[in-house]
Design an enzyme around this catalytic site. Structure first.
Site, short mmCIF file in Angstrom:
data_model
loop_
_atom_site.label_atom_id
_atom_site.label_comp_id
_atom_site.label_asym_id
_atom_site.label_seq_id
_atom_site.Cartn_x
_atom_site.Cartn_y
_atom_site.Cartn_z
N TYR A 22 -8.12 6.47 -2.13
CA TYR A 22 -7.00 6.29 -2.30
C TYR A 22 -6.17 6.58 -0.92
CZ TYR A 22 -7.25 5.63 -7.34
OH TYR A 22 -7.58 5.47 -8.49
N HIS A 97 -0.63 -1.66 -6.40
CA HIS A 97 -1.73 -0.94 -6.62
C HIS A 97 -2.43 -0.87 -5.46
CE1 HIS A 97 -1.40 -1.00 -10.99
NE2 HIS A 97 -1.09 -2.65 -11.03
N ILE A 98 -2.78 0.70 -5.19
CA ILE A 98 -3.37 1.08 -3.90
C ILE A 98 -4.85 0.39 -3.60
CG2 ILE A 98 -4.39 2.91 -2.67
CD1 ILE A 98 -1.87 4.69 -3.79
#
Length: 147
Positions: A22, A97-98
């Site tokens: 992330y 969404h990462i």
């Protein structure tokens, strides 16, 4: 123009949670960069680990902002109620969404929320939020007939 960013569960841990997946930046630090890139845009930010709070924020922002950037986190794959909230509002919603949810566990491949969103950006790290802002700016300009 006003854009509401809504992040779901565990995204308050960005920068410390699985940084190899992330990234190492907190969302708050990234938000400073995003605001500097687009000084004429008002970005409001909301994060919650609680499904009902996310729904309340979508409903609130969805009628008073020019667009929503939504990362529902794990609720992406489980929350019919968040999907219903997105379907009910007038603002354009871009799902972000990462990580690339298609390259992850099988249960993450389906987004219940995405079918009601204007578009989805996944797998491009925090830059997905910038790209979502660009998309919302373009939608806004088309709606307002701004060149």
């Amino acid at each position: 123009m006003k854009i509401q960013i809504i992040n779901g569960p565990n995204l308050n841990l960005l920068g410390t949670r699985e940084p190899e997946k992330y990234g190492y930046a907190s969302f708050e630090n990234f938000l400073v960069t995003l605001r500097a890139l687009y000084p004429d845009i008002i970005f409001d930010y909301f994060q919650s680990n609680i499904e009902g709070e996310i729904i309340n924020e979508i409903q609130r922002a969805g009628f008073v902002t020019d667009g929503i950037i939504l990362n529902p986190g794990g609720y992406t794959h489980t929350s019919v109620s968040i999907a219903d909230a997105v379907a009910a509002v007038k603002s354009a919603v871009i799902e972000v969404h990462i990580t690339n949810i298609q390259a992850r566990e099988d249960f993450r491949h389906k987004s219940l929320v995405g079918i009601y969103c204007t578009g989805t950006i996944a797998g491009l790290g925090l830059d997905g939020y910038r790209l979502a802002a660009e998309a919302l700016i373009n939608i806004y300009k088309k709606e307002k007939n701004i060149a």
